[in-house]
Write a protein that holds these residues in place. Structure first.
Motif, PDB file in Angstrom:
ATOM      1  N   ASN A  84      -9.745   3.794  -3.798  1.00 22.06           N
ATOM      2  CA  ASN A  84      -8.491   3.093  -3.517  1.00 22.06           C
ATOM      3  C   ASN A  84      -8.027   2.282  -4.730  1.00 22.06           C
ATOM      4  O   ASN A  84      -7.751   1.074  -4.625  1.00 22.06           O
TER       5      ASN A  84
ATOM      6  N   ASP B 214     -12.755   8.706   6.444  1.00 24.56           N
ATOM      7  CA  ASP B 214     -11.363   9.096   6.713  1.00 24.56           C
ATOM      8  C   ASP B 214     -11.045  10.488   6.185  1.00 24.56           C
ATOM      9  O   ASP B 214     -10.103  11.138   6.657  1.00 24.56           O
TER      10      ASP B 214
ATOM     11  N   ARG C 135       0.842  -1.187   0.000  1.00 21.34           N
ATOM     12  CA  ARG C 135       0.000   0.000   0.000  1.00 21.34           C
ATOM     13  C   ARG C 135       0.882   1.243   0.000  1.00 21.34           C
ATOM     14  O   ARG C 135       1.945   1.266   0.636  1.00 21.34           O
TER      15      ARG C 135
ATOM     16  N   GLY D 135       0.481   4.131   1.557  1.00 21.78           N
ATOM     17  CA  GLY D 135      -0.281   4.804   2.599  1.00 21.78           C
ATOM     18  C   GLY D 135       0.397   6.068   3.093  1.00 21.78           C
ATOM     19  O   GLY D 135       1.414   6.530   2.547  1.00 21.78           O
ATOM     20  N   TYR D 136      -0.161   6.629   4.146  1.00 22.70           N
ATOM     21  CA  TYR D 136       0.406   7.852   4.722  1.00 22.70           C
ATOM     22  C   TYR D 136       1.769   7.559   5.341  1.00 22.70           C
ATOM     23  O   TYR D 136       2.017   6.475   5.864  1.00 22.70           O
TER      24      TYR D 136
ATOM     25  N   GLY E  69      -3.570   3.640  -2.437  1.00 18.36           N
ATOM     26  CA  GLY E  69      -3.256   4.409  -1.243  1.00 18.36           C
ATOM     27  C   GLY E  69      -3.222   5.893  -1.526  1.00 18.36           C
ATOM     28  O   GLY E  69      -3.081   6.326  -2.680  1.00 18.36           O
TER      29      GLY E  69
ATOM     30  N   LYS F  16      -1.554  12.137   7.771  1.00 15.94           N
ATOM     31  CA  LYS F  16      -2.906  11.571   7.745  1.00 15.94           C
ATOM     32  C   LYS F  16      -3.924  12.565   8.291  1.00 15.94           C
ATOM     33  O   LYS F  16      -4.998  12.766   7.699  1.00 15.94           O
TER      34      LYS F  16
ATOM     35  N   VAL G 247      -6.833   8.446  -3.746  1.00 17.69           N
ATOM     36  CA  VAL G 247      -7.799   7.430  -3.305  1.00 17.69           C
ATOM     37  C   VAL G 247      -9.048   7.344  -4.174  1.00 17.69           C
ATOM     38  O   VAL G 247      -9.956   6.573  -3.886  1.00 17.69           O
TER      39      VAL G 247
END
Length: 301
Positions: free
Chosen positions: A215, A156, A94, A96-97, A240, A103, A247
């Motif tokens: 996503n 989120d 992923r 991600g952050y 991610g 985040k 996203v």
């Protein structure tokens, strides 16, 4: 940071006229958001925070900030170190952050620097810490008719489920704005955007929404990018918020072209794209609640 500008940015964001990242700075994105709001409310389109505009914004009745305790679900991550090369990114599960501050900045439609400026520098950023944050909290988190993973994306990013329904979307190349209109032709939302470049100009014309993906993974195809060597290998990058399309991917009837999120919200309207329409992740997510498959999307000069 200008407190009046900051509060106006929060109220514009809540009203659907995005100022981009909320930072209390008076710049071109803020002025565009004001003009969009003024147009929608029948006010003089001055692009200034004049008395009539202040009064109309304040009808929303929201304070500029809220004090919130950092939830463990946010603080626990997981967080990721993002390598530079696509080949290395493709090996990750992923994109991600990178950390909790990044985040929270996305979640509250702001920048890490703004969160730092709003709070005591002695604050330790962890679960249970109480922070002052931009007041973009939605009235509800009940996202009817969507899958749990989609609801999580929307939650989120603090997206209010109650959004006006658009009838068409207009992407304006000269102003670098995405506007949504209802069936009566009224402007109901506006978002700042990064639109194409000299090498990859925005493909003008009338298109249709063909699919909406949350996503999404990203197929990295060097032959589609003028600034990448064609002999580089294609890669499938994991999903991610730090992926190339963020996203959200709103697919259009023009091949290889879509409206999508970004891994660099601070660059919106200040950078170039490879022909697509790039929004902040939170603006792209909000737009998905206003549109559907088959909706007209007009790319105009």
């Amino acid at each position: 940071m200008d407190g009046d500008v900051f509060h106006a940015q929060v109220l514009l964001d809540r009203a659907g006229f995005s100022p981009g990242a909320i930072d209390g700075q008076e710049g071109m994105v803020f002025k565009d958001a004001l003009r969009g709001f003024q147009k929608a409310r029948g006010l003089d389109e001055t692009g200034k925070l004049d008395q009539a505009t202040r009064a109309a914004l304040l009808q929303g009745g929201a304070a500029s900030t809220v004090m919130l305790k950092v939830d463990a679900s946010d603080a626990n991550g997981p967080f990721f170190q993002i390598p530079k090369e696509p080949e290395d990114q493709a090996k990750m599960e992923r994109l991600g952050y990178r950390n909790l501050l990044e985040k929270l900045a996305e979640k509250f439609h702001t920048t890490p620097q703004t969160i730092v400026a709003l709070n005591d520098p002695r604050t330790v950023l962890r679960a249970g810490a109480v922070l002052r944050l931009p007041n973009v909290l939605p009235a509800s988190r009940i996202y009817s008719g969507v899958k749990p993973d989609v609801a999580q994306v929307l939650s989120d990013l603090n997206i209010n489920p109650d959004q006006p329904r658009a009838d068409r979307v207009v992407v304006d190349k000269s102003e670098k704005l995405v506007r949504a209109f209802d069936k009566q032709g009224r402007l109901i939302a506006q978002f700042p955007a990064t639109l194409g470049s000299d090498k990859d100009p925005l493909p003008l014309g009338d298109w249709k929404v063909t699919a909406i993906a949350y996503n999404p993974p990203f197929k990295y195809q060097p032959k589609l990018f003028w600034d990448v060597e064609d002999d580089e290998k294609e890669q499938l990058l994991p999903p991610g918020p730090n992926g190339p399309v963020g996203v959200v991917w709103i697919d259009l009837s023009r091949e290889h072209i879509g409206i999508h999120g970004t891994n660099a919200p601070e660059t919106i309207k200040r950078a170039e794209s490879h022909g697509c329409v790039r929004l902040t992740n939170w603006d792209a997510a909000r737009l998905t609640r206003m549109i559907g498959n088959g909706m007209e999307v007009i790319f105009q000069a």
